[in-house]
Scaffold this motif. Structure first.
Motif, PDB file in Angstrom:
ATOM      1  N   ARG A 183     -66.078-114.553   1.999  1.00  0.00           N
ATOM      2  CA  ARG A 183     -65.452-115.618   1.061  1.00  0.00           C
ATOM      3  C   ARG A 183     -65.951-115.662  -0.278  1.00  0.00           C
ATOM      4  N   VAL A 184     -65.044-115.618  -1.245  1.00  0.00           N
ATOM      5  CA  VAL A 184     -65.539-115.617  -2.728  1.00  0.00           C
ATOM      6  C   VAL A 184     -66.015-117.026  -2.945  1.00  0.00           C
ATOM      7  N   ASP A 203     -65.385-111.114  -8.305  1.00  0.00           N
ATOM      8  CA  ASP A 203     -65.507-111.858  -7.103  1.00  0.00           C
ATOM      9  C   ASP A 203     -66.701-111.270  -6.292  1.00  0.00           C
ATOM     10  N   TRP A 204     -67.433-112.324  -5.826  1.00  0.00           N
ATOM     11  CA  TRP A 204     -68.593-111.950  -4.866  1.00  0.00           C
ATOM     12  C   TRP A 204     -68.674-112.930  -3.761  1.00  0.00           C
ATOM     13  N   GLY A 205     -69.005-112.511  -2.448  1.00  0.00           N
ATOM     14  CA  GLY A 205     -69.462-113.479  -1.507  1.00  0.00           C
ATOM     15  C   GLY A 205     -70.869-113.811  -1.528  1.00  0.00           C
ATOM     16  N   ILE A 210     -67.009-108.507  -3.134  1.00  0.00           N
ATOM     17  CA  ILE A 210     -65.609-108.621  -2.868  1.00  0.00           C
ATOM     18  C   ILE A 210     -64.748-107.900  -3.696  1.00  0.00           C
ATOM     19  N   ARG A 211     -63.977-107.095  -3.060  1.00  0.00           N
ATOM     20  CA  ARG A 211     -63.184-106.085  -4.055  1.00  0.00           C
ATOM     21  C   ARG A 211     -62.106-106.954  -4.996  1.00  0.00           C
ATOM     22  N   GLY A 212     -61.418-107.705  -4.352  1.00  0.00           N
ATOM     23  CA  GLY A 212     -60.337-108.616  -5.111  1.00  0.00           C
ATOM     24  C   GLY A 212     -59.584-107.617  -6.058  1.00  0.00           C
ATOM     25  N   ALA A 213     -59.411-108.061  -7.197  1.00  0.00           N
ATOM     26  CA  ALA A 213     -58.293-107.176  -8.004  1.00  0.00           C
ATOM     27  C   ALA A 213     -58.982-106.327  -9.051  1.00  0.00           C
TER      28      ALA A 213
END
Length: 277
Positions: A183-184, A203-205, A210-213
């Motif tokens: 989760r971000v 974004d990072w967990g 995290i790939r995100g946009a």
């Protein structure tokens, strides 16, 4: 041979040795190259380190809300460190920002997280990672001879076991912790993704990117925004796409450069086209 048309792309990479595996919830779906060849992981090490830290959290040796160094980074917690949101500089123990103000990718932060666990458990972090992650998952080719941020060594076969555990958990971590990991953390923070430039948001967990946009990115155009994983400057990468229920491990003996910027997204999209759905 790999048994996969997608993984045949790896044979054309400009490297001497490469190994790859496509993983589904039941394990390896296809593989290419020597699965027991040991590669330096560079920053893919951070995934293993994060899993070990989270085992320590579940064992209640540490907590994600623990302050880690009030003199150096007042207000920063173990969670901030794993999410690259502590404000620590990338390579030196210096404060760049207040916590949760900017996503600053920090090797020093992951090393500090490892020291925090080692101090709390009275166990050297490499030994703790071996006991907490490598032994339960039967990772026979994985070691940590140095920094938990970048010095791990492992194999495609071992990382496929890690990916299988993340897709089909058997108990290494609880469902709640696994959800938190992917989760971000501290949404909306901008920062620089090494090798790909500024990203807003970045974004990072918990230890996992995290790939995100993000664009450009090392995963494929067809990877879902919830894809999480990491790549390493030594030519290594691992992603898990929870929407496709697939993971990809790809390790090579050539440092990250333009070859990987072209090869990894192409391989990722080919794998998703062949195995997803």
């Amino acid at each position: 041979m790999s048994g996969s048309s997608a993984l045949e792309l790896v044979a054309d990479w400009p490297v001497d040795t490469a190994a790859a595996a496509v993983v589904g919830p039941g394990g390896v779906l296809a593989a290419h190259g020597p699965q027991d060849h040991r590669f330096p992981l560079a920053s893919v090490t951070k995934l293993l380190a994060a899993l070990a830290v989270l085992v320590a959290v579940e064992e209640e040796a540490v907590a994600l809300d623990d302050p880690v160094d009030e003199a150096l980074i007042p207000g920063a917690t173990l969670r901030h460190l794993l999410a690259h949101a502590s404000g620590l500089a990338p390579e030196r123990p210096l404060r760049s920002f207040a916590p949760a103000q900017r996503r600053v990718y920090s090797n020093v932060g992951i090393e500090l997280a490892g020291r925090h666990v080692a101090a709390a458990t009275d166990i050297d972090f490499a030994a703790y990672l071996d006991a907490a992650v490598a032994q339960p998952l039967r990772l026979t080719g994985t070691t940590l001879p140095g920094s938990p941020a970048r010095d791990g060594v492992s194999t495609a076969g071992d990382l496929a076991l890690v990916a299988t555990e993340l897709l089909s958990p058997t108990g290494l971590l609880s469902a709640g912790t696994l959800a938190d990991l992917a989760r971000v953390q501290y949404p909306g923070l901008r920062g620089v993704l090494p090798g790909y430039g500024p990203q807003d948001p970045n974004d990072w967990g918990l230890g996992f990117e995290i790939r995100g946009a993000k664009s450009p990115h090392w995963t494929g155009a067809q990877n879902s925004p919830s894809t999480y994983g990491h790549f390493g400057q030594s030519g290594t990468m691992l992603w898990i796409d929870p929407v496709a229920r697939l993971a990809l491990v790809a390790l090579a003996d050539r440092d990250f450069d333009d070859w990987a910027r072209a090869a990894w997204p192409a391989l990722s999209d080919a794998v998703l086209a062949e195995f997803a759905g």
